[in-house]
Design an enzyme around this catalytic site. Structure first.
Site, short mmCIF file in Angstrom:
data_model
loop_
_atom_site.label_atom_id
_atom_site.label_comp_id
_atom_site.label_asym_id
_atom_site.label_seq_id
_atom_site.Cartn_x
_atom_site.Cartn_y
_atom_site.Cartn_z
N LYS A 190 0.74 -1.22 0.10
CA LYS A 190 -0.19 0.29 0.15
C LYS A 190 0.61 1.51 -0.11
CE LYS A 190 -3.11 -2.84 0.11
NZ LYS A 190 -4.39 -3.34 1.30
C1 LIG Z 1 -5.10 -4.52 1.24
C2 LIG Z 1 -6.85 -4.36 1.80
C3 LIG Z 1 -7.77 -4.77 2.54
C4 LIG Z 1 -6.58 -5.05 3.60
O1 LIG Z 1 -5.92 -4.93 4.10
P1 LIG Z 1 -4.81 -5.58 5.26
O2 LIG Z 1 -4.25 -4.38 6.70
O3 LIG Z 1 -4.18 -6.36 4.95
O4 LIG Z 1 -5.68 -6.25 6.69
C5 LIG Z 1 -8.94 -4.45 2.61
N1 LIG Z 1 -9.83 -3.60 1.31
C6 LIG Z 1 -8.91 -3.11 1.08
C7 LIG Z 1 -9.30 -3.43 -0.49
C8 LIG Z 1 -7.27 -3.22 0.56
O5 LIG Z 1 -6.51 -3.15 -0.38
#
Ligand SMILES: *Cc1c(COP(=O)(O)O)cnc(C)c1O
Length: 387
Positions: A190
């Site tokens: 991210k």
């Molecule tokens: C990555 C992601 C999540 C989950 O994030 P984590 O921190 O790995 O639990 C939830 N929603 C979306 C749209 C994502 O891209």
């Protein structure tokens, strides 16, 4: 040829030093670095409260619980997302349903939402919570969606896992103008990372307090939140059923250090996205659409392959050491969700998007030479496709 991944964290010496400094401090688990990180993210976004947790998945779960989601209630989200955006409803024993997307942005369609709400109102089956997902880093049309929330009385949790640093015009995603709670992910692919980690932002002191209790076993040390008087300085009460969803100070120190470069990361992602737009302009692929005044954090750059060509294009690019990916397999088509009654054809735009989508490499450390190679391999693979 080197392998080019689709996403990658950017860790520098300052990040490493921040982690090492925390390891040598008095606190490893949730301590003073968490409060600093929460304050810094909330200030950056223009929100009153931040609640740091060990993942965005955990943040979505406690956000749902804080808003009262439970058995007999309904949550709607986008089918074009990671499974976590929908699973949070099922954790709470609630029902989940989906709203189809706009093909060219991948975001929830306001027209589809308005139509589904009209039908649901007639059937007495309106949602309690809506989870719009800011796909690829571009915010959904939140002014329109929050208008519908007022009219139909549902609450909003923005899944902004892709979108820290993006704006809806003048305000930053997470400011709380259009949502009750905004959730960010700090997973390494991210925009900024804490390894695993997430945060929920809100302008409601009550929701913030509820989420703080839920991330830590449902325990409070605040006399005002207790049943009856405190029995002394050692005293705490478990007032509801919570979890251990805490982030560590080590992670928060990494996040705090990463936050110093958030604007730089988003600027670099924007530059690379604009470069892809130019490099791919003459190719027969669909490029992602932007809807001003929204700006994107550009977590993903997703192109649409010509009809029927996605699989061969994907394989050709992987064979050339380009780490393309696909976002997303529609959640309602996962076996677990099919067993709950969803089927192909339920959300045709999300399915059409999935059938064509290829995520090209995009991350701050992607060099322009590597990006040129991605575009060249895509162009060559498309040519082969046509011959
Ligand atoms: C990555 C992601 C999540 C989950 O994030 P984590 O921190 O790995 O639990 C939830 N929603 C979306 C749209 C994502 O891209």
């Amino acid at each position: 040829m080197n392998f080019i991944p689709y996403g990658r964290q950017d860790i520098n010496a300052a990040d490493v030093a921040a982690v090492v400094e925390t390891l040598q401090s008095d606190w490893l688990t949730q301590g003073p670095a968490i409060e600093r990180f929460e304050r810094a993210i909330a200030d950056y976004c223009g929100a009153d409260h931040g609640v740091a947790v060990n993942s965005a998945t955990s943040a979505l779960h406690i956000a749902c619980l804080a808003l009262g989601l439970g058995p007999g209630k309904r949550l709607w989200t986008s089918p074009n997302t990671f499974v976590a955006s929908a699973n949070c409803a099922l954790y709470c024993g609630a029902k989940v349903d989906f709203v189809d997307i706009e093909f060219d942005t991948g975001n929830m369609s306001v027209a589809a939402l308005a139509e589904k709400l009209q039908r649901a109102e007639r059937q007495g089956a309106l949602p309690d919570i809506l989870v719009p997902v800011h796909f690829a880093g571009q915010p959904c049309d939140m002014p329109a969606i929050s208008g519908l929330a007022e009219r139909y009385g549902f609450r909003i949790i923005e899944d902004a896992s892709h979108a820290i640093g993006a704006r809806y015009g003048d305000e930053r995603v997470g400011c709380g103008k259009y949502a009750d709670i905004t959730v960010f992910s700090f997973h390494p692919v991210k925009i900024i990372t804490t390894a695993e980690g997430g945060m929920a932002l809100t302008n409601s002191p009550e929701l913030a307090a509820a989420m703080r209790r839920l991330r830590s076993h449902g325990i409070t040390r605040e006399a005002a939140e207790m049943e009856g008087p405190s029995e002394g300085a050692w005293y705490y009460q478990q007032v509801e059923l919570g979890f251990n969803y805490r982030m560590t100070d080590i992670q928060a120190a990494l996040g705090m250090s990463q936050l110093q470069r958030l604007d730089e990361f988003v600027a670099r992602r924007n530059l690379l996205a604009a470069r892809y737009d130019r490099l791919l302009a003459d190719l027969p692929v669909g490029r992602p659409a932007l809807r001003p005044p929204m700006t994107s954090a550009w977590h993903l750059y997703v192109v649409h392959a010509p009809d029927g060509a996605r699989r061969r294009l994907f394989d050709a690019m992987r064979a050339a050491n380009i780490g393309v990916n696909v976002h997303y397999i529609p959640v309602h088509l996962q076996p677990y969700y099919r067993k709950r009654g969803f089927k192909p054809g339920d959300f045709p735009e999300a399915e059409r998007h999935y059938a064509a989508a290829i995520s090209l490499p995009l991350f701050p450390g992607l060099s322009e030479a590597d990006q040129d190679r991605v575009a060249a391999v895509l162009a060559a693979s498309l040519k082969q496709e046509n011959s």
